[in-house]
Design a protein around this motif. Structure first.
Motif, PDB file in Angstrom:
ATOM      1  N   TYR A  48       0.852  -1.210   0.000  1.00  0.00           N
ATOM      2  CA  TYR A  48       0.000   0.000   0.000  1.00  0.00           C
ATOM      3  C   TYR A  48       0.884   1.256   0.000  1.00  0.00           C
ATOM      4  O   TYR A  48       0.606   2.254  -0.657  1.00  0.00           O
ATOM      5  N   GLN A  92      -9.658  15.676  -4.730  1.00  0.00           N
ATOM      6  CA  GLN A  92      -8.327  15.285  -4.250  1.00  0.00           C
ATOM      7  C   GLN A  92      -8.142  13.769  -4.202  1.00  0.00           C
ATOM      8  O   GLN A  92      -7.088  13.244  -4.526  1.00  0.00           O
ATOM      9  N   TYR A 143      -2.217  17.742  -8.350  1.00  0.00           N
ATOM     10  CA  TYR A 143      -2.516  17.087  -7.073  1.00  0.00           C
ATOM     11  C   TYR A 143      -1.782  17.811  -5.940  1.00  0.00           C
ATOM     12  O   TYR A 143      -2.363  18.091  -4.884  1.00  0.00           O
ATOM     13  N   TYR A 202     -17.590  22.737   8.542  1.00  0.00           N
ATOM     14  CA  TYR A 202     -16.658  22.853   7.412  1.00  0.00           C
ATOM     15  C   TYR A 202     -16.882  24.115   6.580  1.00  0.00           C
ATOM     16  O   TYR A 202     -15.945  24.624   5.960  1.00  0.00           O
ATOM     17  N   ALA A 219     -15.643  15.719   3.510  1.00  0.00           N
ATOM     18  CA  ALA A 219     -15.521  16.029   4.939  1.00  0.00           C
ATOM     19  C   ALA A 219     -16.865  15.824   5.650  1.00  0.00           C
ATOM     20  O   ALA A 219     -16.936  15.187   6.704  1.00  0.00           O
ATOM     21  N   ARG A 278      -5.819   1.451  -5.829  1.00  0.00           N
ATOM     22  CA  ARG A 278      -4.686   2.149  -6.429  1.00  0.00           C
ATOM     23  C   ARG A 278      -4.339   1.442  -7.738  1.00  0.00           C
ATOM     24  O   ARG A 278      -4.513   0.223  -7.837  1.00  0.00           O
ATOM     25  N   PRO A 317      -7.303   3.404  10.183  1.00  0.00           N
ATOM     26  CA  PRO A 317      -8.572   4.098   9.931  1.00  0.00           C
ATOM     27  C   PRO A 317      -8.437   5.279   8.978  1.00  0.00           C
ATOM     28  O   PRO A 317      -9.375   5.621   8.276  1.00  0.00           O
ATOM     29  N   ARG A 377      -0.782   8.887   0.392  1.00  0.00           N
ATOM     30  CA  ARG A 377      -1.970   9.730   0.377  1.00  0.00           C
ATOM     31  C   ARG A 377      -2.929   9.450   1.536  1.00  0.00           C
ATOM     32  O   ARG A 377      -4.093   9.089   1.318  1.00  0.00           O
ATOM     33  N   CYS A 406      -5.329  10.337   4.887  1.00  0.00           N
ATOM     34  CA  CYS A 406      -6.385  11.326   5.082  1.00  0.00           C
ATOM     35  C   CYS A 406      -5.803  12.623   5.676  1.00  0.00           C
ATOM     36  O   CYS A 406      -5.131  12.578   6.710  1.00  0.00           O
ATOM     37  N   PRO A 407      -6.086  13.768   5.067  1.00  0.00           N
ATOM     38  CA  PRO A 407      -5.547  15.022   5.612  1.00  0.00           C
ATOM     39  C   PRO A 407      -6.189  15.421   6.939  1.00  0.00           C
ATOM     40  O   PRO A 407      -5.703  16.317   7.613  1.00  0.00           O
TER      41      PRO A 407
HETATM   42  C1  HEM Z   1     -13.391  10.026  10.845  1.00  0.00           C
HETATM   43  C2  HEM Z   1     -13.361  10.628   9.695  1.00  0.00           C
HETATM   44  C3  HEM Z   1     -12.536  10.195   8.512  1.00  0.00           C
HETATM   45  C4  HEM Z   1     -12.023   8.967   8.206  1.00  0.00           C
HETATM   46  C5  HEM Z   1     -12.127   7.667   8.996  1.00  0.00           C
HETATM   47  C6  HEM Z   1     -11.313   9.111   6.951  1.00  0.00           C
HETATM   48  C7  HEM Z   1     -10.637   8.088   6.311  1.00  0.00           C
HETATM   49  C8  HEM Z   1      -9.853   8.260   5.176  1.00  0.00           C
HETATM   50  C9  HEM Z   1      -9.041   7.240   4.564  1.00  0.00           C
HETATM   51  C10 HEM Z   1      -8.929   5.805   5.053  1.00  0.00           C
HETATM   52  C11 HEM Z   1      -8.430   7.779   3.492  1.00  0.00           C
HETATM   53  C12 HEM Z   1      -7.401   7.096   2.568  1.00  0.00           C
HETATM   54  C13 HEM Z   1      -8.078   6.386   1.422  1.00  0.00           C
HETATM   55  C14 HEM Z   1      -7.084   5.859   0.399  1.00  0.00           C
HETATM   56  O1  HEM Z   1      -6.001   5.385   0.754  1.00  0.00           O
HETATM   57  O2  HEM Z   1      -7.418   5.916  -0.790  1.00  0.00           O
HETATM   58  C15 HEM Z   1      -8.860   9.141   3.389  1.00  0.00           C
HETATM   59  C16 HEM Z   1      -8.484  10.011   2.398  1.00  0.00           C
HETATM   60  C17 HEM Z   1      -8.922  11.311   2.298  1.00  0.00           C
HETATM   61  N1  HEM Z   1      -9.716  11.981   3.210  1.00  0.00           N
HETATM   62 FE1  HEM Z   1     -10.466  11.260   4.935  1.00  0.00          FE
HETATM   63  N2  HEM Z   1     -11.425  10.416   6.534  1.00  0.00           N
HETATM   64  C18 HEM Z   1     -12.144  11.107   7.475  1.00  0.00           C
HETATM   65  C19 HEM Z   1     -12.445  12.451   7.456  1.00  0.00           C
HETATM   66  C20 HEM Z   1     -12.047  13.337   6.481  1.00  0.00           C
HETATM   67  C21 HEM Z   1     -12.280  14.748   6.527  1.00  0.00           C
HETATM   68  C22 HEM Z   1     -12.954  15.523   7.660  1.00  0.00           C
HETATM   69  C23 HEM Z   1     -11.764  15.274   5.386  1.00  0.00           C
HETATM   70  C24 HEM Z   1     -11.771  16.738   5.067  1.00  0.00           C
HETATM   71  C25 HEM Z   1     -11.023  17.434   4.413  1.00  0.00           C
HETATM   72  C26 HEM Z   1     -11.191  14.172   4.624  1.00  0.00           C
HETATM   73  C27 HEM Z   1     -10.597  14.283   3.378  1.00  0.00           C
HETATM   74  C28 HEM Z   1      -9.910  13.266   2.746  1.00  0.00           C
HETATM   75  C29 HEM Z   1      -9.217  13.430   1.474  1.00  0.00           C
HETATM   76  C30 HEM Z   1      -9.155  14.692   0.629  1.00  0.00           C
HETATM   77  C31 HEM Z   1      -8.599  12.199   1.189  1.00  0.00           C
HETATM   78  C32 HEM Z   1      -7.744  11.861  -0.022  1.00  0.00           C
HETATM   79  C33 HEM Z   1      -6.280  12.093   0.316  1.00  0.00           C
HETATM   80  C34 HEM Z   1      -5.390  12.068  -0.921  1.00  0.00           C
HETATM   81  O3  HEM Z   1      -5.592  11.218  -1.783  1.00  0.00           O
HETATM   82  O4  HEM Z   1      -4.502  12.925  -0.981  1.00  0.00           O
HETATM   83  N3  HEM Z   1     -11.378  13.018   5.327  1.00  0.00           N
HETATM   84  N4  HEM Z   1      -9.714   9.426   4.427  1.00  0.00           N
END
Ligand code: HEM
Length: 461
Positions: free
Chosen positions: A60, A90, A99, A156, A236, A290, A342, A349, A351-352
């Motif tokens: 991964y 994103q 990106y 947000y 979000a 991926r 999680p 990449r 989660c931000p």
């Molecule tokens: C408890 C809440 C959240 C969980 C458990 C979560 C979980 C995840 C996970 C597992 C990924 C990675 C997925 C991958 O590998 O393809 C991810 C990516 C992402 N998350 Fe979250 N997320 C949460 C909240 C949020 C929030 C609040 C935002 C707000 C901005 C957000 C924005 C993103 C973005 C933009 C990505 C893509 C990152 C990238 O490819 O650069 N997430 N999230």
């Protein structure tokens, strides 16, 4: 009636009475098969025969596991669900300068608040939304995802624009987020008009009163609106509402855990343990995919070739279906599960929001628990298509037999609703898989830019 007649009647009655137990499961299995058939040939499953659990994180996190959209039939389906503007979302942007520009902007927007400001903002928005519940009712029957969505819409909006969210904009955001997540779960079709109304509002707002953090300069004005809509007012809001629905439902169905929190004798670490345990049992991602941009070498195994579609299965890796719900195991380094991702893997990449998502969940949960006791008798599954039916009981007065009756009714309604919903999901899901394939949003986008190629895989998330 003849004995055979009685027998057939008895069988028919048993079949109908047992519908809630066998039909949803059968329909889910059928849906998976239809998705796989329409999606085409399979990708590389992780964990699985090709990528065992021990190699999961290494594969991964490998630099060549960096393709996000191009080259997977699965992407057509995600682009369809996440429209409009999936090409600048994103999560689905290919690695490169665009990106980087988008990811940097997201980081800057999210970094604008200190922990104290996050705490104040989430507490204030949660209180405001809870205040809207009828103050005279002692018991509220709610769907937890619906209850939480306006909270995160307000949060947000304020994070992005640094100004309070007007009520009509909150409605536009929740209509957009709800539409996306309902389509993703196949409980509803897409309503592009609802999503377009939010885009129109954002375009107008950006033209006259842009947010303090400059938006990605590599994007056009329309794409900038899509970027905000996709990352903040869809991802979000949806992720936080889903995570909170799981957390509150877990508390509602594990009363001893809830009672420990309500007693005020536990520190914040215990609530964090409950949140971690919830995300371990109910990860928000089913499968993250991926596409490999180069070969991934492995010790003692054939390398994974370039152009492979890797399917990272979160519930399977985390062992989500297994252990009992045990928040205490997170309080000790020796008992904490090691297979826990999680928020994705740091090297690829992640989660931000990983640095403050748990904190903000804690603040929102504390506000809810301060006012209400949570009770539910519904089935708690990872995809939670029911949106989490639950009773919120005001923390005054005593429990009565009436509450037990209401819980029994809730259970019955939930199981019969599940029968109807599973059929709806089967029909709508099959239609959307077909329609997404027909529209080929991702395929056509890359074909138009440089003649991209595609590989078929089944639907995952
Ligand atoms: C408890 C809440 C959240 C969980 C458990 C979560 C979980 C995840 C996970 C597992 C990924 C990675 C997925 C991958 O590998 O393809 C991810 C990516 C992402 N998350 Fe979250 N997320 C949460 C909240 C949020 C929030 C609040 C935002 C707000 C901005 C957000 C924005 C993103 C973005 C933009 C990505 C893509 C990152 C990238 O490819 O650069 N997430 N999230």
């Amino acid at each position: 009636m003849s004995p055979t007649g009685w027998l057939l009647l008895g069988l028919a009655v048993a079949l109908v009475a047992g519908l809630p137990y066998w039909l949803p499961r059968t329909v889910i299995a059928l849906r998976v098969r239809i998705f796989a058939r329409v999606g085409g040939e399979e990708g590389v499953r992780a964990p699985g025969r090709e990528v065992p659990a021990e190699e999961f994180k290494k594969v991964y996190g490998h630099p060549a596991a960096n393709g996000r959209s191009r080259g997977a039939a699965l992407s057509d389906l995600f682009w369809y669900w996440l429209s409009p503007g999936p090409e600048v979302h994103q999560e689905h942007l290919e690695p490169g300068p665009r990106y980087d520009d988008v990811a940097r902007t997201t980081r800057q927007i999210l970094a604008g608040l200190s922990r104290e400001q996050w705490t104040e903002l989430v507490g204030r928005c949660t209180r405001r939304v809870l205040d809207e519940l009828d103050g005279h009712a002692r018991v509220h029957r709610v769907r937890l995802r619906d209850l939480m969505m306006p909270v995160w819409a307000e949060v947000y909006y304020e994070v992005v624009f640094r100004a309070p969210c007007p009520r009509h904009v909150r409605d536009l955001i929740t209509a957009n987020a709800d539409d996306v997540v309902s389509a993703l779960k196949c409980t509803g079709l897409r309503h592009m008009d609802r999503r377009a109304r939010l885009t129109a509002h954002l375009r107008d707002r950006l033209a006259h009163d842009p947010p303090p953090v400059p938006l990605p300069s590599t994007l056009t004005a329309r794409e900038q609106a899509y970027y905000l809509q996709g990352t903040f007012f869809n991802t979000a809001v949806v992720q936080m509402s889903e995570a909170m629905a799981h957390l509150l439902l877990a508390l509602a169905t594990h009363r001893p855990v809830q009672d420990r929190l309500a007693s005020g004798e536990e520190g914040p670490d215990f609530l964090d343990g409950v949140i971690n345990e919830t995300l371990q049992h109910f990860p928000l991602f089913g499968v993250a995919h991926r596409i490999t941009s180069g070969e991934i070498p492995r010790d003692g195994r054939d390398p994974i070739p370039a152009g492979s579609v890797l399917l990272f299965n979160y519930p399977e890796y985390q062992g989500s279906g297994g252990d009992p719900f045990d928040p205490d195991r997170w309080l000790n380094a020796d008992t904490r599960p090691s297979a826990s991702i999680p928020f994705g893997v740091t090297a690829n990449r992640p989660c931000p929001a990983r640095g403050f998502a748990v904190l903000t969940m804690r603040v929102a949960a504390e506000e809810v628990l301060r006012r209400f006791r949570l009770d539910s008798s519904v089935e708690h599954t990872r995809s939670l298509p029911s949106r989490g039916p639950c009773l919120l009981v005001a923390r005054t007065g005593a429990e009565g037999a009436r509450l037990r009756t209401r819980l029994a009714v809730l259970r019955l309604a939930d199981s019969w609703e599940g029968v109807w919903r599973s059929l709806v999901q089967l029909v709508l899901g099959s239609y959307m898989v077909w329609d997404a394939r027909r529209q080929g949003l991702c395929r056509n986008y890359f074909a138009a830019s440089s003649g991209g190629s595609t590989t078929s895989v089944p639907a995952g998330r």
